[in-house]
Design a protein around this motif. Sequence first.
Motif, mmCIF file in Angstrom:
data_model
loop_
_atom_site.group_PDB
_atom_site.id
_atom_site.type_symbol
_atom_site.label_atom_id
_atom_site.label_comp_id
_atom_site.label_asym_id
_atom_site.label_seq_id
_atom_site.Cartn_x
_atom_site.Cartn_y
_atom_site.Cartn_z
ATOM 1 N N ALA A 114 0.833 -1.204 0.000
ATOM 2 C CA ALA A 114 0.000 0.000 0.000
ATOM 3 C C ALA A 114 0.871 1.259 0.000
ATOM 4 O O ALA A 114 0.537 2.254 -0.655
ATOM 5 N N LEU A 115 2.001 1.213 0.701
ATOM 6 C CA LEU A 115 2.912 2.356 0.716
ATOM 7 C C LEU A 115 3.563 2.589 -0.641
ATOM 8 O O LEU A 115 4.161 3.641 -0.872
ATOM 9 N N HIS A 116 3.447 1.591 -1.519
ATOM 10 C CA HIS A 116 3.983 1.726 -2.874
ATOM 11 C C HIS A 116 2.871 1.837 -3.916
ATOM 12 O O HIS A 116 3.087 1.579 -5.104
ATOM 13 N N GLY A 117 1.668 2.193 -3.453
ATOM 14 C CA GLY A 117 0.613 2.547 -4.383
ATOM 15 C C GLY A 117 -0.379 1.466 -4.739
ATOM 16 O O GLY A 117 -1.193 1.652 -5.649
ATOM 17 N N PHE A 118 -0.362 0.324 -4.024
ATOM 18 C CA PHE A 118 -1.252 -0.784 -4.368
ATOM 19 C C PHE A 118 -2.365 -0.943 -3.329
ATOM 20 O O PHE A 118 -2.204 -0.577 -2.167
ATOM 21 N N VAL A 174 -0.051 12.382 -8.002
ATOM 22 C CA VAL A 174 0.160 11.120 -8.727
ATOM 23 C C VAL A 174 1.587 10.998 -9.252
ATOM 24 O O VAL A 174 2.031 9.904 -9.609
ATOM 25 N N THR A 175 2.313 12.090 -9.319
ATOM 26 C CA THR A 175 3.695 12.029 -9.793
ATOM 27 C C THR A 175 4.678 11.748 -8.666
ATOM 28 O O THR A 175 5.876 11.621 -8.905
ATOM 29 N N GLN A 176 4.168 11.684 -7.422
ATOM 30 C CA GLN A 176 5.018 11.465 -6.253
ATOM 31 C C GLN A 176 4.590 10.188 -5.529
ATOM 32 O O GLN A 176 3.457 9.721 -5.685
ATOM 33 N N PRO A 177 5.504 9.608 -4.747
ATOM 34 C CA PRO A 177 5.125 8.421 -3.956
ATOM 35 C C PRO A 177 3.997 8.769 -2.993
ATOM 36 O O PRO A 177 3.822 9.937 -2.611
ATOM 37 N N PRO A 178 3.207 7.790 -2.553
ATOM 38 C CA PRO A 178 2.126 8.050 -1.591
ATOM 39 C C PRO A 178 2.657 8.687 -0.311
ATOM 40 O O PRO A 178 3.799 8.445 0.106
ATOM 41 N N LEU A 179 1.821 9.496 0.305
ATOM 42 C CA LEU A 179 2.180 10.088 1.593
ATOM 43 C C LEU A 179 2.274 9.031 2.679
ATOM 44 O O LEU A 179 3.015 9.177 3.657
#
Length: 290
Positions: free
Chosen positions: A149-153, A177-182
Motif C-alpha cells: 500500500a505504501l507503494h501505491g497498491f 500522482v507524480t510522487q510516492p504516496p504520503l
Amino acid sequence: MMILSRIWYVILALLLAAAYYVVALAVGQYNRRNQAAMEETLKADSQVVSWAMQVDARRRVDVLLLAAVDPSIAKALRAANGKDNVPPSSREEGARALRQFNEKLPPDYKNDILFIADREGRLVSQINYDVVNGFAEFELGGYPAVFDALHGFLRDDTWVWGGKIARVVARPVEDDVTQPPLGAVVGLRWVDNSFAKEIGKRTRTNIAFFALGQRVSHAATTDGFEETSLEALGSDLKAVWEDKGFREAGRTDVRPLGDDKGGALFVRLPGDAWELGAGFAVARPKVAIS
C-alpha cells in the motif's frame, strides 16, 4: 395339506429375505449417494466462503477510499513524513479524522481498528488499539499488505494477533500522482462470532475459523445444524495441521464431524496468516437412514 403349507412357509421366507435384501440394498445406496452429495456440497461451500471473503475485502478496500482522500489525514501524514518523531498534533488530527470516518460507515463496514502509517511505515495515528501507545517504535511497514500500500497498491490480508484473526485492508494515501504516496490507511476487522455469522448468512454455510491450533469463532446458519456440533472441530485441529493436503495444498478432504454426525472440510487462509495455520472449516450434518 401339511406339505403345501410348509411349501408356502418356504416361499414366504424367500420373499421376505428378498424384500429385506432389496431394502438393505436401497438403504445402502441412499446413504452412499447422500454421503457423496454432502462431500460435494462441502467442497462448494468452501469455495463460496473463499469468494465471499474476497468480495468482503474488496468492498472494504473501496470504502477505505473515503479515508484515503480525507484532507485531515493527508495533512497529518505530511506533517509526520521526514520527522524524527511523529508530532503529537499529527497523531491527534489523524485519530480524529479516522474516528469521524469510521462513525459514518454502515454497521457492516465499520472497522474494529484503523491505522495511518507514514512513508516509512511508522504508525502516525490509530483508533481502538491503544495498546500500541506504549511502544514508541511500533510500525506497520514490515507487513506485506502495508508495504504494498505504501507503494501505491490496494491490498487485503489476514493477520493473527494475540491468538485472534483479523481481516486487513490497506490503501495508499496519495497527494500527487507524480510522487510516492504520503502513507497508507489500514483497516482491521476481527474475525469474531459476528463476522462468522455475517459470512455464514451470506453463503448459507456453517463455518468456524481457527488459528494456532485453536478455534477462534464459529456460526451455524443452516436449519437443523446446532452450533454445539462445531465445538467438535476443536479436537480435530491437531490432526488437521498434520494433514499433508492441508499443509501443502491448503485444504483437507472431507473429515467426519464428531461422532459421525456429519462432515467438515478445512481450508487454510492465504496471506500472512498461512504459516500460523489460520483457516476456516465448513460443516454439514449427515443425512442417513438405518
